[in-house]
Design an enzyme around this catalytic site. Sequence first.
Site, PDB file in Angstrom:
ATOM      1  N   ASP A   1     -19.638 -47.103 -41.616  1.00 38.06           N
ATOM      2  CA  ASP A   1     -20.112 -47.901 -40.490  1.00 38.06           C
ATOM      3  C   ASP A   1     -20.642 -46.983 -39.390  1.00 38.06           C
ATOM      4  OD1 ASP A   1     -19.409 -50.179 -41.791  1.00 38.06           O
ATOM      5  OD2 ASP A   1     -17.623 -50.594 -40.595  1.00 38.06           O
ATOM      6  N   ARG A   2     -21.584 -47.483 -38.634  1.00 39.19           N
ATOM      7  CA  ARG A   2     -22.194 -46.681 -37.563  1.00 39.19           C
ATOM      8  C   ARG A   2     -21.144 -46.073 -36.643  1.00 39.19           C
ATOM      9  NH1 ARG A   2     -23.792 -47.611 -32.351  1.00 39.19           N
ATOM     10  NH2 ARG A   2     -23.187 -49.813 -32.470  1.00 39.19           N
TER      11      ARG A   2
END
Length: 282
Positions: A150-151
């Site tokens: 995930d970012r």
Amino acid sequence: IVWQTPANPDYIFRDGRNVKPYYFEFISHVKNRWAGKTIVDLFAEEFKGRPYDYYVSAVKCGRIQVDEEMVPVSYTVKSSQKISHFLHRHEPPVMAWDVSILQKEPDVLTVCKPPSVPVHPCGQYRKNTVVGILQAEHDLAPLFPVHRLDRLVSGLLILARNASKADLFRQQIEAGKVIKRYIARVNGVFPEGEQVVDVNINYNASAGRSTAEKGKAACTKFTRISTNGTHSIVLCEPITGRTHQIRVHLQYTGYPIANDMLYLCFSIDPMCTNCPNLAPKG
């Protein structure tokens, strides 16, 4: 979408890693189901991030073209035609941490992904991505991500350096020969012993978040490593790979990741829909 224009090293480090604004050409080709629609209706129906009037204006001034030519707003597209959309991009900043290269081999690159940086071009990000930074600062291209983080998540990231190696990794992942492990710092004293959460995950693309409700089957194993009475360090082993699965399952148990602003619930409220199992703890 074909990503045009090389990611040049045009970063500004001020309150994070910023990218100088730049012009960019999005390219797509007319799919069969798009054929017969007007150019404006196509964009308004398929790319809903902008209002209808924007697409009318973009076609009239040539920011949207078909086969590299300006067309009227009433133009009907045909299958396989090239559509270009020219934009002036302003990417959001990310943390100024380097993308550290841990191991560089002929077919594989292993790096440490910093938090806040997406793995590959998506949404508003292109140069402020792991792939973009590695290309701009280390001249490493092409790169083929074989898994994502995930970012907002940091951690070990493995990228293939050619298509054949990427396909080999894909086959191994699909065959269940690859095991992923994550470490999370959560609020509260997480229970001892292995905890298995088998709760469906539903991802809402428009909201950009997932919920623990009717959706796709999802299962995660959690094991407490340590605790200081306020927070716990937890080993997370996803059995499936749903969007935001670990974050949602930890929230569901009542022990959300300590700095996860998307899924963190500060209030102990039995009516809190974000934390269905959250209850007062002694």
